[in-house]
Design a protein around this motif. Sequence first.
Motif, short mmCIF file in Angstrom:
data_model
loop_
_atom_site.label_atom_id
_atom_site.label_comp_id
_atom_site.label_asym_id
_atom_site.label_seq_id
_atom_site.Cartn_x
_atom_site.Cartn_y
_atom_site.Cartn_z
N ARG A 155 0.86 -1.17 -0.04
CA ARG A 155 0.02 -0.21 0.04
C ARG A 155 0.82 1.46 0.17
O ARG A 155 1.82 1.30 0.60
CB ARG A 155 -0.71 -0.04 1.24
CG ARG A 155 -1.90 -1.08 1.09
CD ARG A 155 -2.45 -1.57 2.72
NE ARG A 155 -3.33 -2.70 2.46
CZ ARG A 155 -4.68 -2.51 2.23
NH1 ARG A 155 -5.39 -1.51 2.02
NH2 ARG A 155 -5.37 -3.84 2.35
N THR A 156 0.53 2.21 -0.85
CA THR A 156 1.25 3.48 -0.82
C THR A 156 0.22 4.49 -0.91
O THR A 156 -0.85 4.47 -1.32
CB THR A 156 1.81 3.51 -2.26
OG1 THR A 156 2.83 2.56 -2.25
CG2 THR A 156 2.87 4.81 -2.25
N ALA A 157 0.72 5.81 -0.39
CA ALA A 157 -0.22 6.84 -0.48
C ALA A 157 0.74 8.11 -0.59
O ALA A 157 1.79 8.16 -0.22
CB ALA A 157 -0.85 7.05 0.68
N ARG A 158 0.51 9.00 -1.36
CA ARG A 158 0.96 10.35 -1.51
C ARG A 158 0.15 11.50 -1.25
O ARG A 158 -0.98 11.52 -1.41
CB ARG A 158 1.54 10.55 -2.69
CG ARG A 158 2.69 9.38 -3.30
CD ARG A 158 3.34 9.52 -4.56
NE ARG A 158 2.42 10.43 -5.56
CZ ARG A 158 2.84 11.40 -6.34
NH1 ARG A 158 4.07 11.94 -6.14
NH2 ARG A 158 1.96 11.94 -7.09
N ALA A 159 0.55 12.38 -0.34
CA ALA A 159 -0.06 13.62 0.10
C ALA A 159 0.71 14.90 -0.29
O ALA A 159 2.00 14.82 -0.47
CB ALA A 159 -0.66 13.55 1.53
N GLU A 160 -0.07 15.98 -0.29
CA GLU A 160 0.54 17.38 -0.72
C GLU A 160 -0.15 18.43 0.32
O GLU A 160 -1.11 18.34 0.67
CB GLU A 160 0.56 17.72 -1.88
CG GLU A 160 -0.59 18.13 -2.67
CD GLU A 160 -0.79 18.37 -3.80
OE1 GLU A 160 0.00 18.36 -4.79
OE2 GLU A 160 -2.10 18.73 -4.56
N GLY A 161 0.72 19.57 0.39
CA GLY A 161 0.10 20.70 1.17
C GLY A 161 1.02 21.96 0.94
O GLY A 161 1.97 21.48 0.22
N GLN A 162 0.76 22.78 1.36
CA GLN A 162 1.70 23.98 1.21
C GLN A 162 1.46 25.04 2.39
O GLN A 162 0.60 24.94 3.19
CB GLN A 162 1.40 24.83 0.22
CG GLN A 162 -0.20 25.32 -0.30
CD GLN A 162 -0.29 25.60 -1.76
OE1 GLN A 162 0.06 25.14 -2.65
NE2 GLN A 162 -1.37 26.45 -1.96
N LEU A 163 2.51 25.90 2.50
CA LEU A 163 2.63 26.98 3.39
C LEU A 163 3.13 28.20 2.76
O LEU A 163 4.11 28.40 1.99
CB LEU A 163 3.56 26.76 4.73
CG LEU A 163 3.64 27.91 5.53
CD1 LEU A 163 3.85 27.19 7.06
CD2 LEU A 163 5.07 28.56 5.39
N ARG A 164 1.88 28.93 2.82
CA ARG A 164 2.19 30.24 2.05
C ARG A 164 2.99 31.32 3.12
O ARG A 164 2.69 31.38 4.28
CB ARG A 164 0.84 30.88 1.48
CG ARG A 164 0.18 30.01 0.58
CD ARG A 164 -1.20 30.74 0.18
NE ARG A 164 -1.77 30.01 -0.95
CZ ARG A 164 -1.70 29.71 -1.95
NH1 ARG A 164 -0.81 30.72 -2.73
NH2 ARG A 164 -2.25 28.81 -2.95
#
Length: 158
Positions: free
Chosen positions: A26-35
């Motif tokens: 099982r694999t998962a990728r996530a993303e996000g950002q800090l402005r």
Amino acid sequence: MSRLTHLDDGGRARMVDVSDKDTTARTARAEGQLRCAAATLDLVRAGKTPKGSVVQTAELAGVMAAKKTAELVPLCHPLALTKVDVAIELDESLPGFRVSSEVRTVGQTGVEMEALTAVSVACLTLFDMLKAVDRTMAIDGIRVIEKSGGRSGSWTAA
């Protein structure tokens, strides 16, 4: 939509029993950002932030957080993670930081929560380490962008 799996017939919260599920990769990728302000990026790039190696510390915090997800999110299963990678890139166009994670295991339940936790805590660590120089920062866009394995198979965000 199917019924909520984390509630029993009486409506009480419960951890889902995964003992009868197949063990799969099982694999998962996530993303996000800090402005943040452009000047904050300049400080990080120049290595002149008051708290030191901001990016490296936040990446390490994300890895550590993924490994602690079951302690932070009440109904998550503790998992033997086989890979946790957290990457942070400076992005002038935001301006800010793009944070991504990839988490893997071989088990009976997915690693989406671990990937999300890694990104969330990496963003929080960036915020903590930069708040003395920038009060305008905002964390946003945290989401799963891909998962594979298990009964539901593979999925990629649009």
